[in-house]
Design a protein around this motif. Structure first.
Motif, short mmCIF file in Angstrom:
data_model
loop_
_atom_site.label_atom_id
_atom_site.label_comp_id
_atom_site.label_asym_id
_atom_site.label_seq_id
_atom_site.Cartn_x
_atom_site.Cartn_y
_atom_site.Cartn_z
N MET A 46 0.72 -1.27 -0.18
CA MET A 46 -0.20 -0.06 -0.02
C MET A 46 0.83 1.18 -0.13
O MET A 46 0.20 2.52 -0.32
CB MET A 46 -0.88 -0.13 1.31
CG MET A 46 -1.97 -0.97 1.20
SD MET A 46 -3.12 -0.72 -0.44
CE MET A 46 -3.96 0.75 -0.37
N SER A 47 2.20 1.32 0.48
CA SER A 47 2.99 2.48 0.51
C SER A 47 3.00 2.92 -0.96
O SER A 47 3.42 4.27 -0.96
CB SER A 47 4.13 2.05 1.06
OG SER A 47 5.00 1.15 0.20
N ALA A 48 3.12 2.16 -2.15
CA ALA A 48 3.15 2.51 -3.45
C ALA A 48 1.95 3.53 -3.62
O ALA A 48 2.00 4.33 -4.54
CB ALA A 48 3.08 1.65 -4.16
N VAL A 49 0.86 3.41 -2.87
CA VAL A 49 -0.20 4.29 -3.01
C VAL A 49 -0.44 5.44 -1.88
O VAL A 49 -0.51 6.56 -2.29
CB VAL A 49 -1.62 3.59 -3.16
CG1 VAL A 49 -2.71 4.36 -3.12
CG2 VAL A 49 -1.65 2.66 -4.15
N LEU A 50 0.01 5.13 -0.54
CA LEU A 50 -0.09 6.04 0.21
C LEU A 50 1.03 7.00 0.30
O LEU A 50 0.38 8.27 0.32
CB LEU A 50 0.11 5.24 1.55
CG LEU A 50 -1.14 4.26 2.07
CD1 LEU A 50 -0.94 3.54 3.33
CD2 LEU A 50 -2.40 5.08 2.10
N ILE A 51 2.20 6.78 -0.04
CA ILE A 51 3.13 7.73 -0.26
C ILE A 51 2.85 8.89 -1.29
O ILE A 51 2.73 9.96 -1.07
CB ILE A 51 4.54 7.26 -0.32
CG1 ILE A 51 4.84 6.42 0.89
CG2 ILE A 51 5.64 8.38 -0.73
CD1 ILE A 51 6.40 5.77 0.73
N PRO A 52 2.57 8.56 -2.45
CA PRO A 52 2.04 9.70 -3.51
C PRO A 52 0.86 10.32 -3.27
O PRO A 52 0.60 11.53 -3.29
CB PRO A 52 1.96 8.80 -4.78
CG PRO A 52 2.70 7.58 -4.65
CD PRO A 52 2.59 7.37 -3.28
N LEU A 53 0.17 9.57 -2.45
CA LEU A 53 -1.40 10.27 -1.82
C LEU A 53 -1.13 11.34 -0.63
O LEU A 53 -1.66 12.30 -0.95
CB LEU A 53 -2.21 9.05 -1.22
CG LEU A 53 -3.65 9.47 -1.11
CD1 LEU A 53 -4.16 10.10 -2.03
CD2 LEU A 53 -4.45 8.31 -0.32
N ILE A 54 -0.11 11.06 0.19
CA ILE A 54 0.14 11.79 1.14
C ILE A 54 0.99 12.95 0.58
O ILE A 54 0.72 14.30 0.87
CB ILE A 54 1.20 11.36 2.42
CG1 ILE A 54 0.23 10.25 3.01
CG2 ILE A 54 1.66 12.27 3.29
CD1 ILE A 54 1.04 9.23 3.79
N VAL A 55 1.99 12.93 -0.58
CA VAL A 55 2.57 14.07 -0.70
C VAL A 55 1.46 15.07 -1.63
O VAL A 55 1.67 16.22 -1.64
CB VAL A 55 3.60 13.37 -1.87
CG1 VAL A 55 4.30 14.71 -2.81
CG2 VAL A 55 4.80 12.82 -1.15
N ALA A 56 0.58 14.34 -2.55
CA ALA A 56 -0.21 15.05 -3.32
C ALA A 56 -1.14 15.92 -2.33
O ALA A 56 -1.61 17.02 -2.57
CB ALA A 56 -0.88 14.24 -4.16
N SER A 57 -1.76 15.18 -1.13
CA SER A 57 -2.38 15.99 -0.13
C SER A 57 -1.97 17.16 0.32
O SER A 57 -2.32 18.07 0.68
CB SER A 57 -3.06 15.18 0.84
OG SER A 57 -3.23 13.74 0.45
N LEU A 58 -0.63 16.80 0.94
CA LEU A 58 0.20 17.99 1.51
C LEU A 58 0.23 19.00 0.68
O LEU A 58 -0.05 20.44 1.13
CB LEU A 58 1.68 17.52 2.00
CG LEU A 58 1.65 16.51 3.03
CD1 LEU A 58 2.87 16.11 3.49
CD2 LEU A 58 0.75 17.00 4.45
N ARG A 59 0.42 18.89 -0.64
CA ARG A 59 0.52 19.74 -1.83
C ARG A 59 -0.57 20.58 -1.67
O ARG A 59 -0.79 21.94 -1.79
CB ARG A 59 1.03 19.14 -2.93
CG ARG A 59 0.78 20.34 -4.21
CD ARG A 59 2.01 19.79 -5.09
NE ARG A 59 3.31 19.93 -4.62
CZ ARG A 59 4.38 19.04 -5.20
NH1 ARG A 59 4.01 18.52 -6.23
NH2 ARG A 59 5.55 18.91 -4.50
N THR A 60 -1.87 19.84 -1.92
CA THR A 60 -3.13 20.70 -2.08
C THR A 60 -3.60 21.32 -0.95
O THR A 60 -4.04 22.42 -0.92
CB THR A 60 -4.22 19.53 -2.00
OG1 THR A 60 -3.98 18.59 -3.11
CG2 THR A 60 -5.57 20.36 -2.39
#
Ligand SMILES: Nc1ncnc2c1ncn2[C@@H]1O[C@H](COP(=O)(O)OP(=O)(O)OP(=O)(O)O)[C@@H](O)[C@H]1O
Ligand SMILES: [Mg+2]
Lengths: 262, 253
Positions: free
Chosen positions: B178-192
């Motif tokens: 799941m880290s393959a999805v969670l890490i980009p997700l967290i990065v994109a959310s922080l950016r947002t």
């Protein structure tokens, strides 16, 4: 050969693709059309991310309905629009290695593939960098390398140059050209008509979920493009105004003009 | 595409004051947390589903569609309980009941959001005494759930295209994957989140302490009637649970 027959697709009952027929081999096809016309939706069918509601998609004879995306990824590589949506490893090397590893490739073969893919996108020497520390153009090229390392025959690129500055765009365009020379079939989704003119062998125009044009670049640019929210590159306008006809690059135009003036 | 939960409809729930709906939702959540018996949980879940359809005019199918993102958590809950708890059959039962609790809590939140506009929700929180910043934060957070869901799907598609498959391997392997999805997700959310904070500041958010509102909200008769009913129902739930001991099974010891 990628073959699409009478493809229909709907999101929540709203029809987005309305019976598209399409085929491509080892060639560079540009897929164009206004925002929301269904380009991305169409492309996601080619590696099985979406499955047709009606109709068929065949990838080298494999029906996408009967294969997983992982299986299809050996044949069709899909480079997503936003490269950051795929980066999660600490180094460029591991990022590129992720795809091949998922295909069960290890050891020396893995190392070779990563090296080869990075070389193909002009990023040798970046192995230990962090993917997040790269520039926009580098990120886009890394995204291409990630898919390339899986050695797919066909590559789909969804707006790979959107948001890049001129120099980064050039670096991506050069990668596309060399991939084409290596014999890959490429489907390039783009809004940049200059890029279509420069790179495409064939153009497919989607409008409102229907394929309204499919043919050589020369014919494409004689369509009334403004009707589809598109416009002709200035280079072509200039060539027409000066009575040169069809050219693809500034060099070609200059050459033709020189011949004419002599 | 599902960008927000709010559904424009002309229903009883839509016509209520946001404060009533916030209190109602909180009460319903408390009621859900009081019980843990699978039968009671099922009944509560169905009750709220039907209430959403009848009082809020939100189709059952629509409600279930909104719940779909919870599915992985639901499956995980049902799968983990029998592994940890003995006897296993009871573990499975508890797993199912906790999963139902999760779904019911989700459903309550969704119904609140489907029947209340974001600005009314903020207004409701503020009138209930929450600082404006907090009210805004809560409702923006809720507002971004669907956006995050779409983003997560997009990231998953990108990783699937790289041969990534969740379905393979045991639970530990899957969590790691799941880290393959969670890490980009967290990065994109922080950016947002960062972009959002800039957007708020450029519009002079926080410049004036005293805020005025264009549209005020008002408690009407139906709100008071609804509140009385809500409190009666909550009281009944508490009575059932604590005086009669209904619907609760001891899990630990
Ligand atoms: N996940 C989704 N759920 C529901 N509707 C969607 C979804 N993705 C796209 N759509 C809708 O389907 C239509 C086609 O979208 P698509 O993304 O394929 O267009 P596009 O040609 O790629 O556009 P663009 O040039 O803006 O990238 C649009 O109307 C879009 O709103
Ligand atoms: Mg698109």
């Amino acid at each position: 050969m990628i073959e699409v027959r009478n493809l229909h697709f709907a999101y929540d009952g709203r029809e987005v693709l309305k019976g598209i027929d399409f085929a491509m081999g080892r060639e560079l096809v540009a897929l164009v059309g206004p925002n929301g016309s269904g380009k991305t939706t169409f492309a996601k069918h080619l590696n099985g991310l979406l499955k047709p509601v009606k109709g068929k998609v065949l990838v080298d004879g494999m029906d996408t309905k009967e294969h997983t995306v992982a299986e299809l990824s050996r044949v069709v590589g899909y480079v997503f629009q936003n490269p950051e949506h795929m980066f999660f490893e600490e180094t460029v090397f591991d990022e590129v290695a992720f795809g091949p590893r998922n295909l069960g490739i290890e050891g020396e073969e893995l190392r070779k593939r990563v090296e080869w893919a990075l070389k193909a996108v002009n990023m040798k020497g970046y192995e230990s960098r962090s993917p997040y520390s790269l520039s926009g153009g580098e990120k886009q090229r890394l995204a291409i390398a990630c898919i390339l390392a899986m050695k797919p025959k066909y590559l789909i690129l969804d707006e790979p140059t959107t948001g890049l500055d001129a120099r980064s765009e050039r670096s991506v365009v050069n990668v596309l050209k060399s991939l084409r020379e290596m014999g890959h079939g490429i489907l390039l989704i783009t809004h940049d008509m200059g890029l279509v003119l420069e790179l495409a062998e064939r153009v497919v125009l989607i409008h409102g979920g229907e394929k309204v044009f499919d043919g050589p670049v020369t014919d494409f640019f004689s369509l009334p493009l403004t009707n589809y929210g598109l416009s002709k590159p200035e280079l072509l306008n200039l060539a027409e105004e000066t009575g040169v006809g069809f050219v693809r690059t500034v060099e070609e135009l200059v050459g033709a003009l020189e011949v004419k003036l002599r | 595409m599902m960008y927000t939960f709010y559904l424009e409809k002309d229903s009883f729930l839509h016509s209520l004051d946001p404060r009533t709906k916030i209190i109602g939702s909180l009460s319903a959540m408390v009621a859900v947390l009081l019980f843990n018996h699978p039968a009671v949980m099922t009944a509560l879940f169905l009750l709220i589903l039907i209430a959403g359809r009848v009082l809020g005019k939100v189709e059952i199918g629509e409600q279930l569609k909104f719940l779909k993102p919870l599915l992985p958590l639901v499956i995980l809950t049902i799968a983990l309980w029998p592994l940890i708890y003995r006897p296993r059959t009871l573990g499975l039962l508890f797993g199912a009941s906790f999963a139902l609790r999760l779904l019911t809590l989700g459903l309550i939140t969704i119904l609140l959001l489907a029947t209340t506009r974001q600005r009314e929700l903020i207004r409701g929180f503020v009138k209930l005494g929450l600082p404006y910043e907090l009210g805004l934060t809560v409702s923006i957070g809720l507002r971004y759930i669907p956006t995050l869901y779409i983003l997560a799907n997009n990231i998953m598609d990108a990783q699937k295209s790289r041969g990534w498959e969740v379905e393979k391997g045991n639970i530990l392997v899957r969590l790691r994957k799941m880290s393959a999805v969670l890490i980009p997700l967290i990065v994109a959310s922080l950016r947002t989140a960062h972009e959002l904070s800039i957007a708020l500041e450029t519009r002079a958010f926080g410049a004036s302490k005293k805020r005025t509102f264009l549209r005020d909200i008002k408690m009407r008769r139906r709100d008071y009637v609804a509140l009385i009913l809500i409190l009666l129902l909550l009281g009944t739930a508490v009575y059932l649970r604590y005086s009669l001991g209904v619907g609760y099974v001891r899990i630990y010891g």
